[in-house]
Each structure stands twice: as structure tokens, then as C-alpha cells.
Design a protein around this motif. Structure first.
Motif: not given
Length: 232
Positions: A213-214, A228-230
Motif C-alpha cells: 500500500g501507499g 497465498d493470495s497476497t
């Protein structure tokens, strides 16, 4: 006139004729020598002319082949010769990746490619008729061939593929993955950049770029079972 005077007169005439003959012989010999010298010079000039004509013909052929104000003829010739070498090298890889096909240049269009379908009696087909998986294998063969040409006699042990999998149907994707597995088994290090889930699951060691983010991201090295989904 008595006999003595007549003999003297005749001797004088003969001497005069002799002198005339000798002068003619000298003139003839001089002309012959001049002619021989002229013949030698003519032969030398003819040899030089033939050499110049040979060089002129060579330059005319080169001009016809590659001469143009924009350099396009030479560029096209160089590209066509390089493409011929690339196709030869690519067909070596295709024998392992997809032995059904072989690549060749299009007659009259030396910078265009077509495929020969061995399973269809060596039918010549457009490259556009290949399926997604077949196109991938043909492109991969060309990429490996290009790497071989660029590396000269050295073996490039790493191959990086950026996307190109998202448009493949399941069968074509499986064909492409099987091909990459074969290359990896042969000792090549394969790097793939992709967002295709099926492909991600098949990759053992992964470099995952995660967004925090950011405008900030982090890079993590993971094993396939940890993904995983990240993972983006």
C-alpha cells in the motif's frame, strides 16, 4: 664504255640497291620491334581492362544486391541471412519441443516465416494457423535459437519468460508447462513472470512481489506451498 667501266657502274648500282635494301630491312625491323612493343602494351592494357571489368561487374552485382540510397537492400539482406541461421537453430530445438513442426522462410518473402507440418505430409502452413500452445513452442524455439546465436559457443543456462501465458487455453498451457519442465530438467534455470494461477502453482521457488500500500512493495522468496493470495 669499256668492260671495266661497265663493271664499276654495275657495282655502284648494286651497292646502291644493297644500301636501299639494308635501309628497308632496318626500317622493317624497327617497325617489327615497335609492333611487338605495341602488342605487349596492348596485352597489358587488355589484361588491366579485363581486371577492371571484373571489378566493375562485382560492384554492379553488389549494387544490385544491396545498393540503395536508404540502405534498405543491405539491411534486408543482412536480416534474411540472420533469419536463415535463426531458423536452422530453432528447428533443432523444435525437434525436442514439437517434432511435428519445422520452420522455414516464405519463398519470395525472406523475412516471413511459415511452418511445415510433418504429421500432415509436410504440408506448408501459415504460422497463424498454429494453436496457442503450438505458437508458444515455436516462439520458445526461436527464443532459444536467438540465445544460442547471441551466446556463440557458450550455453546460456538461464531463460526468462515475461507473461504470454494468459491467452493460452488449458491444453496449450499444459503443453507449455511441460516444455518448461523439460528445459528445467535439462539443466536450464527458468524464470517466469506471470499472474496465471495454474502456472504459479507449478513453480517451485518463487520471487513474490507484494504490495504494502501507499506505493510500497516488498519482494519475498517463497516456496510454492507457502504462496497465498497476497502474491501479485
Amino acid at each position: 664504255m669499256n668492260d671495266a667501266e661497265s663493271a664499276d657502274r654495275q657495282r655502284i648500282d648494286w651497292q646502291s640497291e644493297k644500301s636501299g635494301f639494308e635501309e628497308q630491312i632496318f626500317t622493317a625491323r624497327q617497325a617489327l620491334a615497335n609492333g611487338e612493343e605495341a602488342e605487349k602494351q596492348a596485352g597489358s592494357l587488355l589484361e588491366s581492362l579485363e581486371m577492371q571489368q571484373g571489378q566493375t561487374e562485382l560492384w554492379l552485382k553488389l549494387s544490385e544486391l544491396i545498393g540503395s540510397a536508404t540502405g534498405s537492400k543491405f539491411r534486408n539482406l543482412a536480416q534474411s541471412l540472420t533469419l536463415q541461421q535463426l531458423v536452422l537453430a530453432a528447428n533443432v530445438h523444435l525437434q525436442d519441443l514439437a517434432p511435428r513442426y519445422a520452420l522455414q522462410t516464405v519463398p519470395g518473402s525472406p523475412l516471413a516465416l511459415q511452418v511445415v507440418d510433418h504429421d500432415m505430409g509436410d504440408e506448408v502452413r501459415s504460422v497463424e494457423s498454429l494453436s496457442g500452445g503450438e505458437s508458444f513452442l515455436a516462439s520458445l524455439a526461436l527464443a532459444l535459437a536467438l540465445a544460442s546465436l547471441a551466446a556463440d559457443s557458450r550455453l546460456l543456462g538461464s531463460l526468462f519468460i515475461d507473461e504470454g501465458f494468459g491467452t493460452l487455453d488449458p491444453d496449450s498451457l499444459e503443453m507449455a508447462l511441460a516444455c518448461l519442465d523439460t528445459l528445467q530438467a535439462d539443466g536450464r534455470q527458468i524464470g517466469v513472470i506471470s499472474h496465471v494461477g495454474t502456472l504459479v502453482e507449478r513453480i517451485g521457488t518463487q520471487v513474490a512481489v507484494e504490495s504494502l500500500g501507499g506505493g510500497v512493495s516488498q519482494v519475498r522468496i517463497r516456496e510454492a506451498r507457502m504462496i497465498d493470495s497476497t502474491v501479485k
